[in-house]
Write an enzyme that holds these catalytic residues in place. Structure first.
Site, mmCIF file in Angstrom:
data_model
loop_
_atom_site.group_PDB
_atom_site.id
_atom_site.type_symbol
_atom_site.label_atom_id
_atom_site.label_comp_id
_atom_site.label_asym_id
_atom_site.label_seq_id
_atom_site.Cartn_x
_atom_site.Cartn_y
_atom_site.Cartn_z
ATOM 1 N N ASP A 195 0.860 -1.179 0.000
ATOM 2 C CA ASP A 195 0.000 0.000 0.000
ATOM 3 C C ASP A 195 0.899 1.233 0.000
ATOM 4 O O ASP A 195 2.122 1.110 0.003
ATOM 5 C CB ASP A 195 -0.948 0.005 1.197
ATOM 6 C CG ASP A 195 -0.216 0.095 2.526
ATOM 7 O OD1 ASP A 195 1.023 0.222 2.521
ATOM 8 O OD2 ASP A 195 -0.878 0.050 3.573
ATOM 9 N N ASP A 197 1.411 4.959 2.057
ATOM 10 C CA ASP A 197 1.008 5.725 3.245
ATOM 11 C C ASP A 197 1.469 7.173 3.150
ATOM 12 O O ASP A 197 2.611 7.439 2.763
ATOM 13 C CB ASP A 197 1.622 5.105 4.511
ATOM 14 C CG ASP A 197 1.260 3.642 4.667
ATOM 15 O OD1 ASP A 197 0.079 3.312 4.494
ATOM 16 O OD2 ASP A 197 2.164 2.833 4.958
ATOM 17 N N ASP A 285 -3.297 4.888 2.541
ATOM 18 C CA ASP A 285 -3.642 5.369 3.884
ATOM 19 C C ASP A 285 -3.224 6.824 4.031
ATOM 20 O O ASP A 285 -2.109 7.185 3.665
ATOM 21 C CB ASP A 285 -2.931 4.540 4.975
ATOM 22 C CG ASP A 285 -3.402 3.100 5.001
ATOM 23 O OD1 ASP A 285 -4.584 2.859 4.677
ATOM 24 O OD2 ASP A 285 -2.595 2.211 5.324
#
Length: 385
Positions: A195, A197, A285
């Site tokens: 992912d 961030d 995120d």
DNA sequence: AGGCCTACG
DNA sequence: CGTA
DNA sequence: GCCT
């Protein structure tokens, strides 16, 4: 050479002997699926110790002074070093229950408990799960299945940079003075991640409350918001100004799945063979602390997970301090039930171990091994970059 | 014998 | 329970 | 399972 117990403080190029590391990861995962949290953690630490070493372990003797390696882990290592395989690990890998739980927990929103529940119902594949009328998928799991191929595929550094531009544009439309920082694995220098961030903050006090919702709205209007779970901050200075510690809960943050266009990525998408969509889904995120907490948030979100665990335990046990994503508190200077927060009013804080403790101050890249950087310093604070 | 990071939705 |  |  003696390594400190808090093993992930050590330098770690960690390219070689993936098989040893992987062996312990399998043992850890297997323990987790059998609800043996202790052994699970022990195997994770053992894997982390091996990852932290700058050399390849070639004999058991070389691990004599290493922490977190005991009777069991050393027996496994001896096996692997001698014949390149482990009976125990191979037994686990061939186990149907392990294979199925590993498959199920690879879905975003599905943990060991849910996987176990599905396994007990006799389900063995995604097809089984999706065909079962008695199973209700929550919002997270629905997104997990819908974007399974994209979310489980690694995110490249080029894709992370492209997403930085996308987020930066959305942020700048809301607050031109805002600061955006890439964190997580990519800040540690990784080429790929699962992912991306970011930490976003604004110098205007109080503005951080509306910042994230406005950014999310911007992404929604662009039509690229595929999933969003927003968590508002519970931080409230007006309510309890003197009870800082208890008032401090969590910064505003959100877990997103975004649609990333191929045309916006330099060198194209990291996608499957024959994928003609021209876009992919990516987990993103965002966390939005008040500006004076930027450094703590950066420390907490740069990871890795094992490093954060070790750092917090080190702070508590050895330094008698409490560390979390919001601040660092000195237990010995506690006023009644509350703690004094260190490193406020802009001065850089240090959680620097003294030389005799065998731990040194390190940079983000050291948490998995690359060039040295100052982890937390004035340079890391907004305005200093 | 008891702990294993911490805090959220 | 799940996420980081 | 390893450590205190």
């Amino acid at each position: 050479m003696n390594l400190p117990y808090y093993s992930s403080f050590s330098p770690s190029p960690g390219l070689a002997f993936l098989s040893l590391e992987d062996a312990f990861e399998v043992l850890a995962e297997s323990s987790e699926f059998r609800e043996m949290e202790g052994p699970c953690l022990a195997f994770r630490r053992a894997a982390s110790v091996l990852k932290s070493l700058p050399w390849a372990v070639q004999s058991l003797g070389a691990t004599r002074d290493l922490p977190c390696l005991g009777e069991h882990t050393k027996a496994v290592m001896e096996e692997v070093l001698q014949c390149g395989r482990s009976f125990e690990v191979e037994k686990i890998l061939s186990d149907e229950r392990y294979q199925t739980l590993k498959l199920f927990t690879s879905v975003f929103g599905v943990g060991p408990k849910t996987a176990e529940k599905w396994y007990r119902r006799g389900l063995r594949s995604f097809t089984d799960v999706l065909a079962d009328r008695g199973i209700h998928l929550n919002r997270m799991q629905q997104s997990g299945f819908l974007h399974y191929g994209d979310i489980t595929r690694a995110v490249s550094k080029a894709e992370a940079r492209s997403l930085r531009n996308v987020i930066d544009e959305a942020v700048r439309a809301v607050s031109p003075a805002a600061t955006l920082a890439l964190t997580g694995g990519f800040r540690r220098g990784k080429e790929f991640g699962h992912d991306v961030d970011f930490i976003v903050t604004t110098p205007e006090p109080g503005r951080e409350k509306s910042l994230l919702p406005n950014v999310i709205n911007g992404l929604k209007k662009q039509g690229i918001l595929l999933f969003c779970e927003y968590q508002a901050s519970t931080f409230d200075t007006a309510k309890l100004p003197s009870y800082r510690f208890e008032a401090m809960d969590h910064f505003a943050k959100c877990f997103l799945i975004l649609r990333l266009e191929a045309s916006q990525v330099e060198g194209g998408l990291h996608c499957a063979e024959g994928d003609g969509r021209g876009w992919r889904a990516v987990r993103v995120d965002l966390v939005s602390p008040p500006m004076d907490r930027f450094a703590f948030a950066l420390l907490g979100w740069t990871g890795s997970r094992q490093f954060e665990r070790d750092l917090r335990r080190f702070a508590r046990v050895t330094q008698r301090m409490i560390l979390d994503n919001h601040g660092l508190y000195d237990k010995t200077k506690a006023a009644s039930a509350h703690f004094q927060c260190i490193g406020q009013s802009g001065e850089p804080f240090e959680l620097r171990a003294e030389p005799e403790s065998g731990v040194r101050r390190i940079g983000a890249a050291d948490r998995q091994g690359r060039h040295p950087v100052t982890a937390v310093s004035r340079q890391a604070l907004p305005g200093g970059q």
